[in-house]
Design a protein around this motif. Structure first.
Motif, PDB file in Angstrom:
ATOM      1  N   GLY A 262       0.846  -1.193   0.000  1.00 15.67           N
ATOM      2  CA  GLY A 262       0.000   0.000   0.000  1.00 15.67           C
ATOM      3  C   GLY A 262       0.873   1.232   0.000  1.00 15.67           C
ATOM      4  O   GLY A 262       2.093   1.127   0.066  1.00 15.67           O
ATOM      5  N   VAL A 263       0.243   2.387  -0.083  1.00 17.89           N
ATOM      6  CA  VAL A 263       1.039   3.616  -0.099  1.00 17.89           C
ATOM      7  C   VAL A 263       1.035   4.311   1.260  1.00 17.89           C
ATOM      8  O   VAL A 263       1.671   5.343   1.417  1.00 17.89           O
ATOM      9  CB  VAL A 263       0.593   4.585  -1.223  1.00 17.89           C
ATOM     10  N   ASP A 264       0.301   3.765   2.224  1.00 15.62           N
ATOM     11  CA  ASP A 264       0.519   4.194   3.602  1.00 15.62           C
ATOM     12  C   ASP A 264       0.239   3.027   4.552  1.00 15.62           C
ATOM     13  O   ASP A 264      -0.355   2.014   4.151  1.00 15.62           O
ATOM     14  CB  ASP A 264      -0.274   5.461   3.960  1.00 15.62           C
ATOM     15  N   VAL A 265       0.697   3.197   5.775  1.00 14.37           N
ATOM     16  CA  VAL A 265       0.685   2.047   6.693  1.00 14.37           C
ATOM     17  C   VAL A 265      -0.747   1.675   7.096  1.00 14.37           C
ATOM     18  O   VAL A 265      -1.074   0.488   7.237  1.00 14.37           O
ATOM     19  CB  VAL A 265       1.574   2.342   7.915  1.00 14.37           C
ATOM     20  N   ASP A 266      -1.632   2.669   7.249  1.00 18.72           N
ATOM     21  CA  ASP A 266      -3.021   2.350   7.613  1.00 18.72           C
ATOM     22  C   ASP A 266      -3.667   1.441   6.570  1.00 18.72           C
ATOM     23  O   ASP A 266      -4.364   0.481   6.900  1.00 18.72           O
ATOM     24  CB  ASP A 266      -3.849   3.639   7.757  1.00 18.72           C
ATOM     25  N   GLN A 267      -3.415   1.757   5.295  1.00 14.12           N
ATOM     26  CA  GLN A 267      -3.945   0.908   4.210  1.00 14.12           C
ATOM     27  C   GLN A 267      -3.405  -0.509   4.340  1.00 14.12           C
ATOM     28  O   GLN A 267      -4.138  -1.486   4.182  1.00 14.12           O
ATOM     29  CB  GLN A 267      -3.459   1.424   2.853  1.00 14.12           C
ATOM     30  N   CYS A 268      -2.113  -0.603   4.612  1.00 14.19           N
ATOM     31  CA  CYS A 268      -1.483  -1.933   4.726  1.00 14.19           C
ATOM     32  C   CYS A 268      -2.153  -2.739   5.830  1.00 14.19           C
ATOM     33  O   CYS A 268      -2.377  -3.950   5.689  1.00 14.19           O
ATOM     34  CB  CYS A 268       0.006  -1.806   5.024  1.00 14.19           C
ATOM     35  N   LEU A 269      -2.490  -2.060   6.941  1.00 13.62           N
ATOM     36  CA  LEU A 269      -3.095  -2.785   8.058  1.00 13.62           C
ATOM     37  C   LEU A 269      -4.494  -3.289   7.692  1.00 13.62           C
ATOM     38  O   LEU A 269      -4.913  -4.366   8.145  1.00 13.62           O
ATOM     39  CB  LEU A 269      -3.122  -1.894   9.307  1.00 13.62           C
ATOM     40  N   LEU A 270      -5.206  -2.537   6.850  1.00  8.55           N
ATOM     41  CA  LEU A 270      -6.517  -3.019   6.373  1.00  8.55           C
ATOM     42  C   LEU A 270      -6.345  -4.295   5.553  1.00  8.55           C
ATOM     43  O   LEU A 270      -7.118  -5.250   5.686  1.00  8.55           O
ATOM     44  CB  LEU A 270      -7.191  -1.958   5.501  1.00  8.55           C
ATOM     45  N   ALA A 271      -5.329  -4.296   4.704  1.00 10.62           N
ATOM     46  CA  ALA A 271      -5.065  -5.492   3.890  1.00 10.62           C
ATOM     47  C   ALA A 271      -4.655  -6.656   4.794  1.00 10.62           C
ATOM     48  O   ALA A 271      -5.110  -7.791   4.599  1.00 10.62           O
ATOM     49  CB  ALA A 271      -3.974  -5.203   2.852  1.00 10.62           C
ATOM     50  N   GLU A 272      -3.836  -6.365   5.804  1.00  9.78           N
ATOM     51  CA  GLU A 272      -3.431  -7.432   6.742  1.00  9.78           C
ATOM     52  C   GLU A 272      -4.653  -8.042   7.420  1.00  9.78           C
ATOM     53  O   GLU A 272      -4.764  -9.256   7.564  1.00  9.78           O
ATOM     54  CB  GLU A 272      -2.520  -6.860   7.840  1.00  9.78           C
ATOM     55  N   ALA A 273      -5.593  -7.170   7.835  1.00  9.99           N
ATOM     56  CA  ALA A 273      -6.794  -7.668   8.524  1.00  9.99           C
ATOM     57  C   ALA A 273      -7.616  -8.551   7.582  1.00  9.99           C
ATOM     58  O   ALA A 273      -8.150  -9.594   7.992  1.00  9.99           O
ATOM     59  CB  ALA A 273      -7.632  -6.491   9.030  1.00  9.99           C
ATOM     60  N   ALA A 274      -7.700  -8.148   6.319  1.00 11.35           N
ATOM     61  CA  ALA A 274      -8.471  -8.948   5.350  1.00 11.35           C
ATOM     62  C   ALA A 274      -7.813 -10.304   5.142  1.00 11.35           C
ATOM     63  O   ALA A 274      -8.491 -11.337   5.062  1.00 11.35           O
ATOM     64  CB  ALA A 274      -8.591  -8.196   4.026  1.00 11.35           C
ATOM     65  N   VAL A 275      -6.487 -10.335   5.071  1.00 10.75           N
ATOM     66  CA  VAL A 275      -5.785 -11.614   4.899  1.00 10.75           C
ATOM     67  C   VAL A 275      -6.030 -12.494   6.138  1.00 10.75           C
ATOM     68  O   VAL A 275      -6.296 -13.695   6.011  1.00 10.75           O
ATOM     69  CB  VAL A 275      -4.266 -11.379   4.672  1.00 10.75           C
ATOM     70  N   ALA A 276      -6.001 -11.872   7.314  1.00  6.73           N
ATOM     71  CA  ALA A 276      -6.230 -12.648   8.548  1.00  6.73           C
ATOM     72  C   ALA A 276      -7.656 -13.200   8.598  1.00  6.73           C
ATOM     73  O   ALA A 276      -7.891 -14.294   9.121  1.00  6.73           O
ATOM     74  CB  ALA A 276      -5.956 -11.769   9.764  1.00  6.73           C
ATOM     75  N   ARG A 277      -8.600 -12.450   8.041  1.00 11.31           N
ATOM     76  CA  ARG A 277     -10.018 -12.900   8.022  1.00 11.31           C
ATOM     77  C   ARG A 277     -10.219 -14.102   7.113  1.00 11.31           C
ATOM     78  O   ARG A 277     -11.202 -14.810   7.220  1.00 11.31           O
ATOM     79  CB  ARG A 277     -10.898 -11.775   7.452  1.00 11.31           C
ATOM     80  N   HIS A 278      -9.294 -14.292   6.167  1.00 10.81           N
ATOM     81  CA  HIS A 278      -9.504 -15.331   5.141  1.00 10.81           C
ATOM     82  C   HIS A 278      -8.334 -16.296   5.047  1.00 10.81           C
ATOM     83  O   HIS A 278      -7.671 -16.388   4.000  1.00 10.81           O
ATOM     84  CB  HIS A 278      -9.754 -14.669   3.780  1.00 10.81           C
ATOM     85  N   PRO A 279      -8.075 -17.052   6.116  1.00  9.15           N
ATOM     86  CA  PRO A 279      -6.959 -18.003   6.059  1.00  9.15           C
ATOM     87  C   PRO A 279      -7.181 -19.093   5.016  1.00  9.15           C
ATOM     88  O   PRO A 279      -6.238 -19.774   4.613  1.00  9.15           O
ATOM     89  CB  PRO A 279      -6.920 -18.589   7.479  1.00  9.15           C
ATOM     90  N   GLU A 280      -8.439 -19.255   4.584  1.00 10.54           N
ATOM     91  CA  GLU A 280      -8.740 -20.304   3.592  1.00 10.54           C
ATOM     92  C   GLU A 280      -8.312 -19.898   2.180  1.00 10.54           C
ATOM     93  O   GLU A 280      -8.307 -20.728   1.268  1.00 10.54           O
ATOM     94  CB  GLU A 280     -10.252 -20.629   3.623  1.00 10.54           C
ATOM     95  N   LEU A 281      -7.951 -18.621   2.010  1.00 13.99           N
ATOM     96  CA  LEU A 281      -7.565 -18.134   0.681  1.00 13.99           C
ATOM     97  C   LEU A 281      -6.073 -17.823   0.649  1.00 13.99           C
ATOM     98  O   LEU A 281      -5.493 -17.407   1.653  1.00 13.99           O
ATOM     99  CB  LEU A 281      -8.364 -16.864   0.339  1.00 13.99           C
ATOM    100  N   THR A 282      -5.475 -17.994  -0.515  1.00 13.76           N
ATOM    101  CA  THR A 282      -4.048 -17.685  -0.661  1.00 13.76           C
ATOM    102  C   THR A 282      -3.878 -16.201  -0.944  1.00 13.76           C
ATOM    103  O   THR A 282      -4.612 -15.631  -1.763  1.00 13.76           O
ATOM    104  CB  THR A 282      -3.456 -18.511  -1.831  1.00 13.76           C
ATOM    105  N   PHE A 283      -2.911 -15.598  -0.250  1.00 15.20           N
ATOM    106  CA  PHE A 283      -2.529 -14.224  -0.571  1.00 15.20           C
ATOM    107  C   PHE A 283      -1.033 -14.193  -0.843  1.00 15.20           C
ATOM    108  O   PHE A 283      -0.249 -14.756  -0.083  1.00 15.20           O
ATOM    109  CB  PHE A 283      -2.838 -13.252   0.581  1.00 15.20           C
ATOM    110  N   MET A 284      -0.663 -13.518  -1.917  1.00 10.79           N
ATOM    111  CA  MET A 284       0.770 -13.400  -2.224  1.00 10.79           C
ATOM    112  C   MET A 284       1.085 -11.992  -2.698  1.00 10.79           C
ATOM    113  O   MET A 284       0.337 -11.393  -3.469  1.00 10.79           O
ATOM    114  CB  MET A 284       1.146 -14.394  -3.319  1.00 10.79           C
ATOM    115  N   LEU A 285       2.196 -11.476  -2.213  1.00 17.49           N
ATOM    116  CA  LEU A 285       2.661 -10.150  -2.621  1.00 17.49           C
ATOM    117  C   LEU A 285       3.815 -10.313  -3.614  1.00 17.49           C
ATOM    118  O   LEU A 285       4.658 -11.185  -3.437  1.00 17.49           O
ATOM    119  CB  LEU A 285       3.139  -9.390  -1.378  1.00 17.49           C
ATOM    120  N   GLY A 286       3.843  -9.449  -4.619  1.00 19.59           N
ATOM    121  CA  GLY A 286       4.791  -9.629  -5.721  1.00 19.59           C
ATOM    122  C   GLY A 286       6.212  -9.171  -5.444  1.00 19.59           C
ATOM    123  O   GLY A 286       6.752  -8.354  -6.187  1.00 19.59           O
ATOM    124  N   PHE A 287       6.827  -9.714  -4.395  1.00 20.49           N
ATOM    125  CA  PHE A 287       8.266  -9.482  -4.190  1.00 20.49           C
ATOM    126  C   PHE A 287       9.019 -10.516  -5.035  1.00 20.49           C
ATOM    127  O   PHE A 287       9.570 -11.484  -4.531  1.00 20.49           O
ATOM    128  CB  PHE A 287       8.629  -9.588  -2.708  1.00 20.49           C
TER     129      PHE A 287
END
Ligand SMILES: NC(=O)c1ccc[n+]([C@@H]2O[C@H](COP(=O)([O-])OP(=O)(O)OC[C@H]3O[C@@H](n4cnc5c(N)ncnc54)[C@H](O)[C@@H]3O)[C@@H](O)[C@H]2O)c1
Length: 339
Positions: free
Chosen positions: A102-127
């Protein structure tokens, strides 16, 4: 063969690369839809990949309603990533997202929360550099103890002067040279050193293109980091490599060191002529990391089909963003910043 049906959002420079890899190079993946806010890019997808008009979406949320999609690959403008990650996971789709998270940390934390809500789904970041064969090999050597304890990473990333006009045009809105260029290097430092940065000092300079400073940016920046375990990092990013795209990384340990791409050569050819012996340099990031983009997408597809999570986590995205902001703050203030 079971296939992961993927919708690609964003068909700019990198979106076209990912879409082509999914469509042509990954047997257990299918390019099932695309989305872009640029009509010409949807036309491109129709012509290039033969997608039907009903699979070309101008609105991302409409694409998420498509029951034929198992997953999305988000390759849109960086400021769109986090809400698009959240919406896709909540719609039951596996998610690959380009960096930065994300472009700021608050946004990143929203994405983190969504990933935590959905352990049944794969999430990958393009590093993707972690999937580049040379970087992956270096990591294996380090983990096997071949250079002892790694205590310094020197990371250099200099864009080619040939593309400097584009960098100047983009300077005012890029978030600054560090956020724009250094997030991969920051991630690699954390990965190789196995530790988090705690302190940073940074400086910038502009010698060739004053337009960068006029836009509040710089054409070169350096930063020095201290890590929690006492290790050090040195970063050098720039926009004016005359010879091509120069990405070089060195990891120094107590018993040796590893250098990756010390000469960023294009291929194994050497030209012997009146100029001497010349090795051409790689010209751009898609050329240098061509194979890594494919390998990372293959890993995403396999993870989603096998119900696994990749090694790169959403937290890696947040942590690199936090360090990127601290480095930018250090560069702008001229002070040492605690992270
Ligand atoms: N991993 C890497 O090495 C690497 C390299 C380059 C770019 N990137 C990242 O990839 C992303 C895309 O970069 P790019 O260079 O391809 O950018 P680009 O500007 O060429 O393309 C961006 C695309 O996003 C689309 N878009 C923007 N907002 C949208 C929305 N709300 N819905 C649908 N589509 C939308 C645009 O239409 C365009 O197709 C960026 O986040 C960038 O940081 C990563």
């Amino acid at each position: 063969m079971e296939k992961l049906r993927i919708g690609v959002a964003g068909l700019g420079r990198l979106g076209k690369v990912h879409a082509a890899n999914i469509a042509y190079k990954i047997p257990n993946a299918e390019l099932a839809a695309v989305c872009s806010i640029v009509p010409a890019e949807l036309d491109y997808a129709k012509e290039t990949f033969g997608l039907g008009s009903e699979k070309l979406y101008a609105d991302y949320r409409d694409m998420l309603k498509d029951p034929d999609l198992d997953a999305v690959a988000i390759v849109t403008t960086s400021s769109e990533h986090c809400w698009q990650i959240e919406a896709a996971l909540d719609a039951g789709k596996h998610v690959f997202s380009e960096k930065p998270l994300g472009v700021d940390v608050d946004q990143c934390l929203l994405a983190e929360a969504a990933v935590a809500r959905h352990p049944e789904l794969t999430f990958m970041l393009g590093f993707m550099r972690r999937y580049d064969k040379s970087y992956a090999y270096a990591k294996e050597k380090i983990d096997a103890g071949e250079i002892g304890t790694p205590y310094l990473v020197k990371a250099t990333g200099i864009d080619p002067e040939a593309l400097v006009e584009g960098a100047i045009a983009y300077a005012a809105t890029s978030g600054g040279i560090i956020l724009d260029m250094a997030v991969h290097d920051i991630d690699l430092m954390r990965w190789f050193l196995g530790s988090e940065a705690t302190e940073v000092y940074a400086l910038g300079a502009t010698f060739k293109h004053p337009e960068f400073q006029a836009a509040g940016d710089d054409e070169t920046a350096v930063a020095v980091y201290k890590f929690e375990n006492g290790a050090l990092g040195f970063l050098h990013v720039g926009r004016t490599a005359p010879h091509g795209y120069h990405v070089e990384t060195e990891i120094v340990g107590t018993e040796g060191s590893i250098r990756i791409s010390a000469v960023p050569q294009k291929n194994l050819a050497q030209v012997f002529n009146k100029n001497g012996v010349c090795t051409e340099a790689v010209g751009s990031f898609p050329e240098r990391f061509d194979e890594a983009y494919l390998l990372e997408m293959e890993e995403f597809v396999n993870c989603a089909l096998e119900g696994r999570q990749p090694d790169v986590t959403v937290e890696d995205g947040t942590k690199s963003t936090v360090v990127g902001f601290a480095t930018t703050q250090a560069w702008k203030s001229g002070e040492v910043v605690k992270i």
